[in-house]
Scaffold this active site. Structure first.
Site, PDB file in Angstrom:
ATOM      1  CE  LYS A   3     -21.158 -46.040 -32.050  1.00  0.00           C
ATOM      2  NZ  LYS A   3     -20.524 -45.190 -30.948  1.00  0.00           N
TER       3      LYS A   3
ATOM      4  CG  HIS B 138     -24.240 -49.073 -30.384  1.00  0.00           C
ATOM      5  ND1 HIS B 138     -23.220 -50.252 -30.849  1.00  0.00           N
ATOM      6  CD2 HIS B 138     -23.564 -48.291 -29.421  1.00  0.00           C
ATOM      7  CE1 HIS B 138     -22.337 -49.925 -29.914  1.00  0.00           C
ATOM      8  NE2 HIS B 138     -22.521 -48.712 -29.063  1.00  0.00           N
TER       9      HIS B 138
END
Length: 238
Positions: free
Chosen positions: A139, A135
């Site tokens: 995040k 990610h």
């Protein structure tokens, strides 16, 4: 449909864009700078709330929506320990609540594929299973809520694995989730079964946040006017 957005970061902005495109109205937008507007009076204008905030605030936000009698869709992750309590609270209040670790239509289909593959691999001890998720650096939780859902699905099917860990596995009973944070990366999830003779791997790659936002709006459309606790399986008839 009138929507209240609880959390107005990148996801909130994308949800607003999709909601407006689908003919809905956003009647309230709550962020860290205007929490005083999160009141019963202002929430009364909303048919449904969509909550995307931080793990430490999600449970309180969901409870507040339920207290105000507003159905709430929550996409916040990292607060799984409170989810059973949130579901019980919803039923006590006679409200409506839907939580998902990921609202993407593709990811929810991916969840079904993951469960099927894990069930097939449960009787194949020659294969070692591990997960990886990638990610963007903003995040908030690690591992991702989607990765946790995938891992828990594997654990439900494969008895030789007892618990997931967010690091390389140190013994045969651990299910590894490896997390990477790289920009730009909306989200990629791998589930890989490896043996001496071959590998089997399933992968979901998101190209943008649009799929998550669309799924959240679809969930809100589904939840408005209902009572009870629901999942994306209900929304997508999976």
């Amino acid at each position: 449909m009138n929507i209240a957005l609880i959390g107005y970061g990148k996801m909130g902005h994308m949800i607003e864009e999709i909601a407006l495109q689908r003919g809905h109205s956003v009647v309230l937008k709550i962020n860290i700078d205007n929490t005083e507007d999160f009141t019963a009076e202002k929430m009364a204008a909303a048919d449904v709330a969509i909550e995307f905030t931080a793990p430490e605030s999600a449970f309180a936000n969901v409870r507040r929506c339920l207290d105000f009698g507003v159905p709430v869709v929550s996409g916040s992750t990292g607060w799984n320990q409170h989810l059973p309590e949130a579901k019980d609270y919803c039923l006590q209040k006679g409200g409506a609540f839907l939580h998902a670790s990921n609202f993407s239509i593709g990811v929810n289909i991916f969840f079904q594929v993951n469960k099927l593959l894990a069930r097939l691999m449960a009787s194949q001890p020659g294969y070692e299973v591990a997960l990886k998720e990638v990610h963007h650096t903003q995040k908030l939780d690690s591992p991702s809520g989607t990765a946790v859902t995938l891992a828990e699905q594997v654990l439900q099917q494969i008895d030789r694995k007892k618990a997931w860990v967010n690091r390389p596995a140190e013994n045969d009973q651990e299910l590894a989730i490896l997390s990477e944070r790289i920009d730009p990366a909306p989200g990629t999830h791998h589930v890989k079964y490896s043996s001496e003779v071959d590998d089997i791997e399933i992968i979901h790659t998101a190209h943008s946040r649009k799929g998550f936002a669309l799924g959240a709006v679809l969930a809100a459309e589904f939840l408005a006017g209902k009572k009870g606790v629901f999942t994306m399986d209900d929304v997508l008839h999976l």
